[in-house]
Write a protein that holds these residues in place. Structure first.
Motif, PDB file in Angstrom:
ATOM      1  N   LEU A 242      40.347  89.033  31.629  1.00 30.08           N
ATOM      2  CA  LEU A 242      40.956  87.922  32.365  1.00 30.08           C
ATOM      3  C   LEU A 242      40.043  87.476  33.508  1.00 30.08           C
ATOM      4  CD1 LEU A 242      43.229  85.981  33.015  1.00 30.08           C
ATOM      5  CD2 LEU A 242      44.461  87.845  34.134  1.00 30.08           C
ATOM      6  N   LEU A 243      39.444  88.437  34.224  1.00 29.46           N
ATOM      7  CA  LEU A 243      38.525  88.076  35.300  1.00 29.46           C
ATOM      8  C   LEU A 243      37.307  87.340  34.754  1.00 29.46           C
ATOM      9  CD1 LEU A 243      38.348  91.181  37.687  1.00 29.46           C
ATOM     10  CD2 LEU A 243      39.720  89.122  37.907  1.00 29.46           C
ATOM     11  N   GLN A 244      36.772  87.797  33.617  1.00 32.03           N
ATOM     12  CA  GLN A 244      35.597  87.149  33.036  1.00 32.03           C
ATOM     13  C   GLN A 244      35.900  85.712  32.633  1.00 32.03           C
ATOM     14  OE1 GLN A 244      32.381  88.528  31.755  1.00 32.03           O
ATOM     15  NE2 GLN A 244      32.777  90.672  31.329  1.00 32.03           N
ATOM     16  N   VAL A 245      37.039  85.529  31.972  1.00 35.32           N
ATOM     17  CA  VAL A 245      37.403  84.194  31.503  1.00 35.32           C
ATOM     18  C   VAL A 245      37.658  83.256  32.675  1.00 35.32           C
ATOM     19  CG1 VAL A 245      39.115  82.879  30.181  1.00 35.32           C
ATOM     20  CG2 VAL A 245      38.315  85.077  29.334  1.00 35.32           C
TER      21      VAL A 245
ATOM     22  N   ILE B 260      46.053  88.336  39.206  1.00 31.55           N
ATOM     23  CA  ILE B 260      46.732  89.071  38.130  1.00 31.55           C
ATOM     24  C   ILE B 260      45.755  90.011  37.430  1.00 31.55           C
ATOM     25  CG2 ILE B 260      47.876  88.829  35.888  1.00 31.55           C
ATOM     26  CD1 ILE B 260      49.059  86.184  36.936  1.00 31.55           C
ATOM     27  N   GLY B 261      44.532  89.528  37.171  1.00 31.59           N
ATOM     28  CA  GLY B 261      43.539  90.369  36.514  1.00 31.59           C
ATOM     29  C   GLY B 261      43.234  91.627  37.315  1.00 31.59           C
ATOM     30  N   LEU B 262      43.098  91.486  38.627  1.00 30.20           N
ATOM     31  CA  LEU B 262      42.838  92.643  39.492  1.00 30.20           C
ATOM     32  C   LEU B 262      44.008  93.611  39.492  1.00 30.20           C
ATOM     33  CD1 LEU B 262      41.124  90.781  42.450  1.00 30.20           C
ATOM     34  CD2 LEU B 262      40.056  92.532  41.026  1.00 30.20           C
ATOM     35  N   LEU B 263      45.229  93.082  39.518  1.00 32.15           N
ATOM     36  CA  LEU B 263      46.410  93.947  39.522  1.00 32.15           C
ATOM     37  C   LEU B 263      46.579  94.672  38.185  1.00 32.15           C
ATOM     38  CD1 LEU B 263      48.986  91.739  41.486  1.00 32.15           C
ATOM     39  CD2 LEU B 263      47.655  93.703  42.317  1.00 32.15           C
TER      40      LEU B 263
ATOM     41  N   ALA C 167      42.789  92.079  45.413  1.00 31.95           N
ATOM     42  CA  ALA C 167      43.833  91.164  44.949  1.00 31.95           C
ATOM     43  C   ALA C 167      44.534  90.510  46.132  1.00 31.95           C
ATOM     44  CB  ALA C 167      44.841  91.917  44.077  1.00 31.95           C
ATOM     45  N   ILE C 168      44.808  91.295  47.165  1.00 30.43           N
ATOM     46  CA  ILE C 168      45.480  90.756  48.359  1.00 30.43           C
ATOM     47  C   ILE C 168      44.572  89.743  49.059  1.00 30.43           C
ATOM     48  CG2 ILE C 168      46.361  91.344  50.653  1.00 30.43           C
ATOM     49  CD1 ILE C 168      47.246  94.039  49.465  1.00 30.43           C
TER      50      ILE C 168
ATOM     51  N   ALA D 239      41.674 102.059  42.216  1.00 35.36           N
ATOM     52  CA  ALA D 239      42.940 101.325  42.266  1.00 35.36           C
ATOM     53  C   ALA D 239      43.170 100.729  43.651  1.00 35.36           C
ATOM     54  CB  ALA D 239      44.096 102.241  41.874  1.00 35.36           C
ATOM     55  N   LEU D 240      42.889 101.487  44.703  1.00 33.09           N
ATOM     56  CA  LEU D 240      43.070 100.996  46.075  1.00 33.09           C
ATOM     57  C   LEU D 240      42.154  99.801  46.354  1.00 33.09           C
ATOM     58  CD1 LEU D 240      43.395 104.326  48.114  1.00 33.09           C
ATOM     59  CD2 LEU D 240      45.195 102.651  47.635  1.00 33.09           C
TER      60      LEU D 240
END
Length: 433
Positions: free
Chosen positions: A129-132, A92-95, A215-216, A208-209
C-alpha cells in the motif's frame, strides 16, 4: 494500480508557491522504513530456520509469502487510494505494518510458524500500500523537471534502510539467540528454541512503535494535495494501440520477474551460505553483519551506474552488469572459502542498476501506453515469491549449487539487454496531452 504520471499532468498541478521539502523528507522516511523492514527478513530467515528446524524450502517459503502479498494487495491498494486519498492510505499502510509487527511478537511468544507466515503477509501488504501510494506522490510533489532527482533521493533512503537492517537484525535477533551465536549445524534443545523465538519480540516491538509514530506524524502533517495529476489517459487513446506489440515491454515483464527472483534468492540464503564451515565458518550473527556489504554494494552501484549511463547506452551498461553478475555467481558455485563469500557479496554491486534500468527500458517508446506498461512491470515484482524454487534446489542439490539458478537468471537479463529491450516502435510522439 496507480501508474507513473505524465509530465504534462504533473506540471498542471504544480504550485510554485508550495514548499515541498518537508513533505519529501517525510516521504523519504517511508522509503527508508519499508527497505529496512524488508531486509530484516534476511536475518530473520536463518533465525526462523533454526527455531522451527525448517528445510530450505520451508525457509524460502517465508519470503515467497512476502512477495505473494505484493501480487494480491496491489489492486485492493489502488482501490483504497481512490476511495480515501493518498494521505490516509499512507497512514493506513503504516498501521497495517504496525499490526503485523505486533503480530510477529505474538508469533514469537507462541511460537508458531503458521502465525509467522500470516503476520509477514500482513506486513508486506502494508508495504505494498505504501509503495502504490508513495511512488506516484513523490513524482507529483515538486517541480516536474526535478521528478527524477526526487525519485533517486528517496530510493537512496531506501538503500540506506537496506544497509542498516542487517546490523539491526544481527544484533537484536541473531546476536541474542543461541542459534545465531552458535556454529553452523548446532542442534538446539526445545527450551533453547523457545528462548530463541522470543528474541524477535524486542526488535519487532521497536519497529511497531516507530511505525505508529510515523502514522501519527503523517496523519497530522499538511501534505500538499495531488490534485488532478493522477487521472488516467483517455480510453479512446488506449484503444488505438496494442501494448503487446512492444518487444521491450513483453520481454521486460519477465526480466523484472526474474531479476527480483535472483536478488531475493541471494539475499535470503546469504547468511546460511557464508556460515558454512567450508565457506567462511561464521556464526549467523557474524554472517548477518557481512550482509551489509551486499546491500552497500547495491547503493554504490546505483550511484556509479547513474553516472555511467550519462555517457553510455543504458542497454549496453545493463549487459555489462549482467555479464559481471553471471561471472561472480559462477565463481560462487565453483569456489569455496573467502573467495566464494566475497564473490557472492560482489553480485550486489552488479545487481544494483538492474531493476531501474529494466524498468526504464521496458516502458521506452510506449507513448500513450506508458501507464499500462508501468503497471505490468510493477506487478512483476511478485517474481520474488518463486524464491521457494531455490530453496527446493538447495534441499535437493546443495545450497551452493542452488546459486546456479541465479546465474541462469543473469543470462536472461543479458539477453534482454542485448536484444529484448530494443523497442519495436516508438509511440512517444503520440503521447496524449
Amino acid at each position: 494500480m496507480p501508474a507513473p504520471l505524465s509530465s504534462s499532468a504533473t506540471a498542471a498541478d504544480h504550485n510554485p508557491a508550495t514548499r515541498y521539502g518537508p513533505a519529501l523528507t517525510l516521504l523519504a522516511s517511508l522509503f527508508f522504513m519499508w527497505g529496512f523492514i524488508t531486509v530484516i527478513n534476511n536475518t530473520l530467515l536463518p533465525h526462523l530456520r533454526s527455531v522451527f528446524d525448517l528445510s530450505y524450502t520451508q525457509t524460502t517459503l517465508i519470503e515467497s509469502v512476502w512477495f505473494i502479498a505484493y501480487f494480491f494487495a496491489s489492486v485492493p491498494s489502488a482501490k483504497l487510494i481512490e476511495r480515501v486519498g493518498y494521505q490516509k492510505s499512507l497512514v493506513i499502510g503504516l498501521l497495517v505494518m504496525a499490526a503485523g509487527s505486533l503480530g510477529m511478537m505474538l508469533a514469537a511468544s507462541l511460537p508458531s510458524y503458521g502465525v509467522t507466515l500470516a503476520m509477514l503477509f500482513i506486513i508486506a501488504s502494508g508495504i505494498t500500500l505504501l509503495q502504490v501510494a508513495a511512488n506516484p506522490y513523490v513524482v507529483v510533489v515538486g517541480k516536474p523537471e526535478t521528478a527524477s532527482s526526487r525519485l533517486n533521493l528517496v530510493q537512496a533512503m531506501n538503500s540506506a534502510g537496506t544497509m542498516l537492517a542487517p546490523l539491526f537484525g544481527a544484533y537484536l535477533i541473531l546476536g541474542r539467540s543461541k542459534g545465531g551465536t552458535s556454529a553452523a549445524g548446532t542442534v538446539l534443545t526445545e527450551a533453547e528454541r523457545i528462548a530463541d523465538a522470543q528474541s524477535v519480540i524486542l526488535p519487532y516491538g521497536i519497529v511497531a512503535l516507530v511505525l505508529v509514530a510515523l502514522a501519527i506524524i503523517i496523519a497530522r502533517f499538511p501534505l500538499p494535495a495531488m490534485g488532478s495529476a493522477t487521472r488516467r489517459m483517455a480510453r479512446e487513446d488506449r484503444k488505438k494501440h496494442s501494448i503487446w506489440a512492444h518487444r521491450n515491454l513483453v520481454f521486460g515483464i519477465p526480466a523484472i520477474f526474474i531479476y527480483v527472483l535472483a536478488e531475493i534468492g541471494v539475499a535470503n540464503l546469504f547468511v546460511n551460505f557464508v556460515s558454512q564451515p567450508d565457506i567462511a565458518n561464521l556464526t549467523h550473527e557474524q554472517a548477518g553483519r557481512y550482509l551489509t556489504f551486499l546491500w552497500g554494494g547495491m547503493m554504490v552501484g546505483r550511484f556509479a551506474g547513474s553516472a555511467i549511463m550519462q555517457r553510455f547506452d543504458a542497454g549496453k551498461v545493463l549487459a555489462a552488469f549482467a555479464t559481471g553478475a553471471f561471472i561472480v555467481m559462477i565463481v560462487t558455485v565453483l569456489s569455496d572459502g573467502p573467495i566464494a563469500m566475497w564473490s557472492l557479496i560482489l553480485v550486489g554491486l552488479f545487481h544494483s542498476i538492474m531493476f531501474p534500468t529494466i524498468f526504464a527500458l521496458g516502458i521506452r517508446g510506449l507513448g500513450p501506453l506508458t501507464e499500462e506498461g508501468s503497471g505490468l512491470l510493477v506487478m512483476a515484482i511478485a517474481g520474488g515469491s518463486l524464491v521457494v524454487v531455490q530453496g527446493w534446489l538447495a534441499d535437493n542439490y546443495g545450497l551452493q549449487n542452488s546459486f546456479l539458478l541465479t546465474a541462469v537468471c543473469e543470462l536472461y537479463i543479458l539477453f534482454y539487454a542485448l536484444w529484448g529491450s530494443r523497442p519495436t516502435r516508438d509511440l512517444t510522439n503520440q503521447q496524449a496531452s
